[in-house]
Structure formats: structure tokens, C-alpha cells
Design a protein around this motif. Structure first.
Motif, mmCIF file in Angstrom:
data_model
loop_
_atom_site.group_PDB
_atom_site.id
_atom_site.type_symbol
_atom_site.label_atom_id
_atom_site.label_comp_id
_atom_site.label_asym_id
_atom_site.label_seq_id
_atom_site.Cartn_x
_atom_site.Cartn_y
_atom_site.Cartn_z
ATOM 1 N N UNK A 83 8.823 4.186 -3.137
ATOM 2 C CA UNK A 83 7.962 3.116 -3.734
ATOM 3 C C UNK A 83 9.044 1.727 -4.127
ATOM 4 N N UNK A 84 10.203 2.055 -4.649
ATOM 5 C CA UNK A 84 11.168 0.956 -4.860
ATOM 6 C C UNK A 84 11.280 0.118 -3.615
ATOM 7 N N UNK A 85 11.754 0.727 -2.450
ATOM 8 C CA UNK A 85 12.127 0.348 -1.240
ATOM 9 C C UNK A 85 10.979 -0.306 -0.651
ATOM 10 N N UNK A 86 9.849 0.236 -0.735
ATOM 11 C CA UNK A 86 8.454 -0.522 -0.124
ATOM 12 C C UNK A 86 8.106 -1.490 -0.908
ATOM 13 N N UNK A 87 8.152 -1.617 -2.306
ATOM 14 C CA UNK A 87 7.865 -2.824 -3.163
ATOM 15 C C UNK A 87 8.592 -3.942 -2.696
ATOM 16 N N UNK A 88 10.162 -3.661 -2.691
ATOM 17 C CA UNK A 88 10.993 -4.731 -2.301
ATOM 18 C C UNK A 88 10.700 -5.281 -1.090
ATOM 19 N N UNK A 89 10.512 -4.658 -0.209
ATOM 20 C CA UNK A 89 10.069 -5.009 1.229
ATOM 21 C C UNK A 89 8.790 -5.754 1.210
ATOM 22 N N UNK A 90 7.783 -5.589 0.487
ATOM 23 C CA UNK A 90 6.470 -6.114 0.195
ATOM 24 C C UNK A 90 6.966 -7.509 -0.212
ATOM 25 N N UNK A 91 7.443 -7.537 -1.132
ATOM 26 C CA UNK A 91 7.840 -8.932 -1.884
ATOM 27 C C UNK A 91 8.448 -9.894 -1.114
ATOM 28 N N UNK A 92 9.604 -9.284 -0.587
ATOM 29 C CA UNK A 92 10.416 -10.139 0.451
ATOM 30 C C UNK A 92 9.740 -10.914 1.619
ATOM 31 N N UNK A 93 8.894 -9.901 2.175
ATOM 32 C CA UNK A 93 8.254 -10.385 3.413
ATOM 33 C C UNK A 93 7.271 -11.385 2.762
ATOM 34 N N UNK A 94 6.505 -11.223 1.717
ATOM 35 C CA UNK A 94 5.533 -12.058 0.993
ATOM 36 C C UNK A 94 6.397 -13.624 0.786
ATOM 37 N N UNK A 95 7.270 -13.338 0.253
ATOM 38 C CA UNK A 95 8.110 -14.524 -0.208
ATOM 39 C C UNK A 95 7.915 -15.624 0.940
ATOM 40 N N UNK A 96 8.458 -15.296 1.901
ATOM 41 C CA UNK A 96 8.554 -16.435 3.164
ATOM 42 C C UNK A 96 7.218 -17.031 3.302
ATOM 43 N N UNK A 97 6.054 -16.407 2.877
ATOM 44 C CA UNK A 97 4.828 -17.135 3.201
ATOM 45 C C UNK A 97 4.201 -18.144 1.853
ATOM 46 N N UNK A 98 4.779 -17.804 0.891
ATOM 47 C CA UNK A 98 4.409 -18.600 -0.486
ATOM 48 C C UNK A 98 5.043 -20.019 -0.611
ATOM 49 N N UNK A 149 0.856 -1.098 0.043
ATOM 50 C CA UNK A 149 0.177 -0.015 -0.067
ATOM 51 C C UNK A 149 0.828 1.275 0.069
ATOM 52 N N UNK A 150 2.010 1.342 0.742
ATOM 53 C CA UNK A 150 2.964 2.343 0.720
ATOM 54 C C UNK A 150 3.551 2.568 -0.487
ATOM 55 N N UNK A 151 3.939 1.451 -1.164
ATOM 56 C CA UNK A 151 4.705 1.631 -2.604
ATOM 57 C C UNK A 151 3.589 2.117 -3.346
ATOM 58 N N UNK A 152 2.392 1.797 -3.496
ATOM 59 C CA UNK A 152 1.469 2.324 -4.522
ATOM 60 C C UNK A 152 1.376 3.846 -4.176
ATOM 61 N N UNK A 153 0.959 3.923 -2.913
ATOM 62 C CA UNK A 153 0.712 5.748 -2.424
ATOM 63 C C UNK A 153 1.950 6.353 -2.789
#
Length: 150
Positions: A69-84, A39-43
Motif C-alpha cells: 500500500x505504501x508503494x502504490x499510494x506513492x506511485x498514485x500521488x507522484x503520477x497525479x502530481x504531473x497533472x495538477x 485502488x491497489x493501495x486501498x485494496x
């Protein structure tokens, strides 16, 4: 290689109930971090565009860095990867992309041009390596099928 993640259902394992509850809570927290960061990345990406347009037309004299936005989307994807559920290879490729986005954003705050250039080169390497591995995998798969079928 089978797909797995650290938070797979652990039903049926003796004495693992508390561990399962903690793992499920951690997975939920990581998904929450991912959602908030996304959400922070998009905003922030929208804010960067709007503010750059305002600056272009003379309404503002300062600009917001596109690093956020670059840092936020990287954090979003990296934290999601641990749950996929992913193979180890897919996980590592995903982490390479996430780290590349985080580095790409972080280098915008580095005052030393030499270090910033080195970080840029690292980002390029990670993106090229990631896409190169994907391309190589498809080429090998298609060539292997063609050799066997042809």
C-alpha cells in the motif's frame, strides 16, 4: 509564482495541435495510472489489515507486507502530481512525500539492515523536510502579517 502543469491548455498556439493532443493523452494516462495505483493501495491496505487480524487469531501463519500500500499510494500521488496545477515549490514538496512513501515501502524488501536503516532515515528526512517547510511557510506568513498589523 503562478500555478501551472505541463498539460495546460495550449489553445491558440500555432502548430501545437498534435503536441496538445499528445499532452492530453499523457495526462489522461497519468491520471489512469494514479487511479489504478490508488485502488491497489486501498485494496492492499485492507488486505493487510484483514490478513493481520486473521494471523493474530491463528487463522494464518504468514503475513502480507505493508510495503505494497505504501508503494502504490506513492506511485498514485507522484503520477497525479504531473497533472495538477501546482507551483514548482508545491510540486517538489509533493514529490518528496511521494518518494518518501515509495522508499518506505521499498525498504521493507531490503535484506541488508544497514541499507534499510539508511532508507528509513531518508524517509524520515523527507517527511520532516516536507512538513517543516509547510510549518515554516505558515509561521512566516502569520509573523509577517502580525508585524505589519501590530
Amino acid at each position: 509564482m503562478s500555478e501551472a502543469n505541463p498539460f495546460d491548455d495550449c489553445a491558440g498556439q500555432e502548430g501545437a495541435e498534435k503536441r496538445c493532443i499528445r499532452a492530453q493523452l499523457l495526462a489522461k494516462m497519468l491520471r489512469g495510472i494514479s487511479a489504478i495505483s490508488f485502488t491497489l493501495a486501498i485494496a492492499s491496505a485492507c488486505a493487510v489489515l484483514v490478513l493481520d487480524c486473521a494471523r493474530h487469531f491463528g487463522f494464518l501463519s504468514w503475513r502480507l507486507k505493508s510495503a505494497f500500500p505504501l508503494i502504490f499510494v506513492g506511485i498514485s500521488y507522484s503520477s497525479l502530481l504531473f497533472t495538477l496545477p501546482r507551483t514548482r515549490r508545491e510540486f517538489l514538496l509533493g514529490m518528496a512525500v511521494a518518494v518518501a512513501f515509495i522508499l518506505w515501502g521499498a525498504e521493507q524488501f531490503v535484506p541488508d539492515p544497514g541499507l534499510a536503516a539508511l532508507m528509513d532515515d531518508g524517509v524520515v528526512f523527507l517527511f520532516v523536510m516536507d512538513l517543516g517547510i509547510v510549518i515554516w511557510g505558515y509561521l512566516i506568513k502569520k509573523m509577517h502579517l502580525k508585524w505589519e498589523g501590530g
